[in-house]
Design a protein around this motif. Structure first.
Motif, PDB file in Angstrom:
ATOM      1  N   CYS A  85      12.054  24.075  17.273  1.00  0.00           N
ATOM      2  CA  CYS A  85      12.546  25.387  16.864  1.00  0.00           C
ATOM      3  C   CYS A  85      13.110  25.320  15.453  1.00  0.00           C
ATOM      4  O   CYS A  85      13.276  24.239  14.890  1.00  0.00           O
ATOM      5  CB  CYS A  85      13.614  25.897  17.842  1.00  0.00           C
ATOM      6  N   GLU A  86      13.398  26.504  14.907  1.00  0.00           N
ATOM      7  CA  GLU A  86      14.050  26.611  13.600  1.00  0.00           C
ATOM      8  C   GLU A  86      15.533  26.896  13.823  1.00  0.00           C
ATOM      9  O   GLU A  86      15.891  27.630  14.739  1.00  0.00           O
ATOM     10  CB  GLU A  86      13.433  27.751  12.784  1.00  0.00           C
ATOM     11  N   LYS A 126      15.598  26.929   9.103  1.00  0.00           N
ATOM     12  CA  LYS A 126      14.941  28.245   9.036  1.00  0.00           C
ATOM     13  C   LYS A 126      14.854  28.633   7.564  1.00  0.00           C
ATOM     14  O   LYS A 126      15.855  28.639   6.863  1.00  0.00           O
ATOM     15  CB  LYS A 126      15.738  29.286   9.816  1.00  0.00           C
ATOM     16  N   THR A 127      13.656  28.908   7.085  1.00  0.00           N
ATOM     17  CA  THR A 127      13.457  29.271   5.680  1.00  0.00           C
ATOM     18  C   THR A 127      12.638  30.552   5.586  1.00  0.00           C
ATOM     19  O   THR A 127      12.100  31.038   6.584  1.00  0.00           O
ATOM     20  CB  THR A 127      12.718  28.154   4.911  1.00  0.00           C
ATOM     21  N   ASP A 128      12.527  31.076   4.355  1.00  0.00           N
ATOM     22  CA  ASP A 128      11.711  32.283   4.135  1.00  0.00           C
ATOM     23  C   ASP A 128      10.223  31.977   4.288  1.00  0.00           C
ATOM     24  O   ASP A 128       9.432  32.860   4.582  1.00  0.00           O
ATOM     25  CB  ASP A 128      11.973  32.849   2.731  1.00  0.00           C
ATOM     26  N   ASN A 129       9.859  30.705   4.073  1.00  0.00           N
ATOM     27  CA  ASN A 129       8.456  30.284   4.196  1.00  0.00           C
ATOM     28  C   ASN A 129       8.220  29.700   5.590  1.00  0.00           C
ATOM     29  O   ASN A 129       8.628  28.582   5.883  1.00  0.00           O
ATOM     30  CB  ASN A 129       8.135  29.248   3.109  1.00  0.00           C
ATOM     31  N   ASP A 130       7.569  30.476   6.457  1.00  0.00           N
ATOM     32  CA  ASP A 130       7.333  30.049   7.842  1.00  0.00           C
ATOM     33  C   ASP A 130       6.473  28.786   7.934  1.00  0.00           C
ATOM     34  O   ASP A 130       6.520  28.074   8.931  1.00  0.00           O
ATOM     35  CB  ASP A 130       6.655  31.171   8.646  1.00  0.00           C
ATOM     36  N   ASP A 131       5.673  28.520   6.899  1.00  0.00           N
ATOM     37  CA  ASP A 131       4.741  27.387   6.947  1.00  0.00           C
ATOM     38  C   ASP A 131       5.311  26.119   6.306  1.00  0.00           C
ATOM     39  O   ASP A 131       4.621  25.106   6.240  1.00  0.00           O
ATOM     40  CB  ASP A 131       3.423  27.754   6.243  1.00  0.00           C
ATOM     41  N   GLU A 132       6.557  26.161   5.831  1.00  0.00           N
ATOM     42  CA  GLU A 132       7.099  25.031   5.063  1.00  0.00           C
ATOM     43  C   GLU A 132       7.069  23.715   5.847  1.00  0.00           C
ATOM     44  O   GLU A 132       6.768  22.662   5.305  1.00  0.00           O
ATOM     45  CB  GLU A 132       8.539  25.335   4.624  1.00  0.00           C
ATOM     46  N   TYR A 133       7.391  23.795   7.151  1.00  0.00           N
ATOM     47  CA  TYR A 133       7.465  22.566   7.950  1.00  0.00           C
ATOM     48  C   TYR A 133       6.256  22.402   8.890  1.00  0.00           C
ATOM     49  O   TYR A 133       6.272  21.557   9.764  1.00  0.00           O
ATOM     50  CB  TYR A 133       8.774  22.539   8.744  1.00  0.00           C
ATOM     51  N   ARG A 171       2.508  19.358  12.531  1.00  0.00           N
ATOM     52  CA  ARG A 171       1.143  18.855  12.766  1.00  0.00           C
ATOM     53  C   ARG A 171       1.145  17.339  12.928  1.00  0.00           C
ATOM     54  O   ARG A 171       0.452  16.787  13.779  1.00  0.00           O
ATOM     55  CB  ARG A 171       0.235  19.217  11.580  1.00  0.00           C
ATOM     56  N   GLU A 172       1.940  16.677  12.078  1.00  0.00           N
ATOM     57  CA  GLU A 172       1.988  15.217  12.129  1.00  0.00           C
ATOM     58  C   GLU A 172       2.620  14.740  13.438  1.00  0.00           C
ATOM     59  O   GLU A 172       2.179  13.750  14.035  1.00  0.00           O
ATOM     60  CB  GLU A 172       2.770  14.676  10.924  1.00  0.00           C
ATOM     61  N   CYS A 173       3.663  15.442  13.893  1.00  0.00           N
ATOM     62  CA  CYS A 173       4.300  15.095  15.170  1.00  0.00           C
ATOM     63  C   CYS A 173       3.298  15.225  16.320  1.00  0.00           C
ATOM     64  O   CYS A 173       3.224  14.362  17.201  1.00  0.00           O
ATOM     65  CB  CYS A 173       5.508  16.000  15.431  1.00  0.00           C
ATOM     66  N   ILE A 174       2.517  16.300  16.300  1.00  0.00           N
ATOM     67  CA  ILE A 174       1.515  16.513  17.352  1.00  0.00           C
ATOM     68  C   ILE A 174       0.479  15.391  17.326  1.00  0.00           C
ATOM     69  O   ILE A 174       0.130  14.815  18.355  1.00  0.00           O
ATOM     70  CB  ILE A 174       0.834  17.895  17.195  1.00  0.00           C
ATOM     71  N   ALA A 175      -0.019  15.067  16.123  1.00  0.00           N
ATOM     72  CA  ALA A 175      -1.023  13.996  15.987  1.00  0.00           C
ATOM     73  C   ALA A 175      -0.476  12.673  16.498  1.00  0.00           C
ATOM     74  O   ALA A 175      -1.170  11.914  17.181  1.00  0.00           O
ATOM     75  CB  ALA A 175      -1.458  13.871  14.528  1.00  0.00           C
ATOM     76  N   MET A 176       0.778  12.390  16.183  1.00  0.00           N
ATOM     77  CA  MET A 176       1.387  11.133  16.620  1.00  0.00           C
ATOM     78  C   MET A 176       1.518  11.084  18.140  1.00  0.00           C
ATOM     79  O   MET A 176       1.209  10.084  18.784  1.00  0.00           O
ATOM     80  CB  MET A 176       2.765  10.957  15.976  1.00  0.00           C
ATOM     81  N   LEU A 177       1.975  12.199  18.721  1.00  0.00           N
ATOM     82  CA  LEU A 177       2.209  12.225  20.167  1.00  0.00           C
ATOM     83  C   LEU A 177       0.916  12.310  20.975  1.00  0.00           C
ATOM     84  O   LEU A 177       0.918  12.094  22.184  1.00  0.00           O
ATOM     85  CB  LEU A 177       3.150  13.379  20.518  1.00  0.00           C
ATOM     86  N   LEU A 224      -4.705  14.737   7.828  1.00  0.00           N
ATOM     87  CA  LEU A 224      -3.450  15.492   7.788  1.00  0.00           C
ATOM     88  C   LEU A 224      -2.874  15.522   6.385  1.00  0.00           C
ATOM     89  O   LEU A 224      -2.358  16.547   5.940  1.00  0.00           O
ATOM     90  CB  LEU A 224      -2.421  14.878   8.750  1.00  0.00           C
ATOM     91  N   ALA A 225      -2.957  14.396   5.686  1.00  0.00           N
ATOM     92  CA  ALA A 225      -2.466  14.341   4.307  1.00  0.00           C
ATOM     93  C   ALA A 225      -3.265  15.307   3.436  1.00  0.00           C
ATOM     94  O   ALA A 225      -2.710  16.007   2.586  1.00  0.00           O
ATOM     95  CB  ALA A 225      -2.576  12.926   3.764  1.00  0.00           C
ATOM     96  N   ARG A 226      -4.589  15.362   3.687  1.00  0.00           N
ATOM     97  CA  ARG A 226      -5.450  16.257   2.912  1.00  0.00           C
ATOM     98  C   ARG A 226      -5.096  17.712   3.200  1.00  0.00           C
ATOM     99  O   ARG A 226      -5.009  18.538   2.298  1.00  0.00           O
ATOM    100  CB  ARG A 226      -6.921  15.969   3.271  1.00  0.00           C
ATOM    101  N   GLU A 227      -4.840  18.032   4.493  1.00  0.00           N
ATOM    102  CA  GLU A 227      -4.466  19.395   4.861  1.00  0.00           C
ATOM    103  C   GLU A 227      -3.133  19.786   4.221  1.00  0.00           C
ATOM    104  O   GLU A 227      -2.961  20.914   3.776  1.00  0.00           O
ATOM    105  CB  GLU A 227      -4.354  19.519   6.389  1.00  0.00           C
ATOM    106  N   SER A 228      -2.196  18.836   4.163  1.00  0.00           N
ATOM    107  CA  SER A 228      -0.889  19.106   3.544  1.00  0.00           C
ATOM    108  C   SER A 228      -1.050  19.415   2.063  1.00  0.00           C
ATOM    109  O   SER A 228      -0.408  20.315   1.532  1.00  0.00           O
ATOM    110  CB  SER A 228       0.049  17.910   3.723  1.00  0.00           C
ATOM    111  N   GLN A 229      -1.937  18.648   1.386  1.00  0.00           N
ATOM    112  CA  GLN A 229      -2.187  18.896  -0.034  1.00  0.00           C
ATOM    113  C   GLN A 229      -2.818  20.272  -0.232  1.00  0.00           C
ATOM    114  O   GLN A 229      -2.458  21.004  -1.148  1.00  0.00           O
ATOM    115  CB  GLN A 229      -3.111  17.819  -0.605  1.00  0.00           C
ATOM    116  N   GLU A 230      -3.751  20.620   0.664  1.00  0.00           N
ATOM    117  CA  GLU A 230      -4.417  21.922   0.562  1.00  0.00           C
ATOM    118  C   GLU A 230      -3.417  23.049   0.791  1.00  0.00           C
ATOM    119  O   GLU A 230      -3.447  24.076   0.111  1.00  0.00           O
ATOM    120  CB  GLU A 230      -5.560  22.010   1.589  1.00  0.00           C
TER     121      GLU A 230
END
Length: 199
Positions: A69-70, A110-117, A122-128, A159-165
């Motif tokens: 959660c935020e 919680k930030t104004d940018n919903d996509d910031e984290y 995504r990385e947590c999901i990939a790891m788990l 994931l690193a590539r998606e983060s850069q994009e």
């Protein structure tokens, strides 16, 4: 190395032994107590996590769930991990109906940018979803081994590539907003100049 490890402290790793009667609510309570030790109000984080749970299932399957959660006013992301010796059934049930023994809690500012984290989530999901990593977590005997297993996990390059994009897309959006604002200023200046000339 990955971007998850810096937000995990060994003091935020909790083990439930077979003598402790675990329920989903009790696990959440324990996680929130750990967050409280990190400076986040227990009630605030408990209510925010449960509100997010009501929106949809956070279970990943294979005995793992990722409540997240935020939190307003939080300075940086925080992670708490609760491991159960005996898996429990949770509600809503995971898609595979398997009982859960790894609870990975993630709270972010919680930030104004919903996509910031979003890249961190995504990385947590990939790891788990990594069976080897989860096996290491299950056989770990202490918090140091848990932290070590997570520190040594390497995120997939995709994931690193998606983060850069995502970063480039955000930069492009900001640039477009600046250009629009500048054009609006120029148009307003032209209107003012035209009115002054007519006068």
């Amino acid at each position: 190395m990955n971007q998850i490890y810096p937000y995990l402290s060994s003091s935020n790793v909790i083990f439930f032994n077979s003598m402790q009667r675990a329920t989903k609510k009790r696990v959440f309570e324990e996680a929130c107590l750990a967050f409280q030790m990190s400076g986040v109000a227990h009630t605030q984080v408990f209510e925010a996590l449960y509100a997010r749970e009501r929106l949809g299932n956070n279970a990943i399957g294979a005995g793992v769930t990722l409540p997240h959660c935020e939190i307003e006013g939080l300075k940086r992301p925080l992670i708490t991990i609760v491991l159960l010796q005996r898996p429990i059934h949770i509600d809503p049930p995971p898609y595979d109906n398997k009982p859960v023994d790894i609870f990975f809690f993630l709270i972010v500012p919680k930030t104004d940018n919903d996509d910031e984290y979003l890249p961190l989530l995504r990385e947590c999901i990939a790891m788990l979803e990594n069976k080897t990593l989860c096996a290491d977590l299950r056989k770990a005997e202490n918090a140091v081994e848990i932290c070590s297993a997570i520190m040594n996990w390497t995120a997939p390059t995709v994931l690193a590539r998606e983060s850069q994009e995502d970063a480039l897309e955000n930069e492009w959006d900001l640039l477009n907003e600046e250009v629009k604002a500048q054009r609006k200023e120029e148009e307003e200046s032209l209107v003012v100049a035209a009115v002054e000339n007519n006068a």
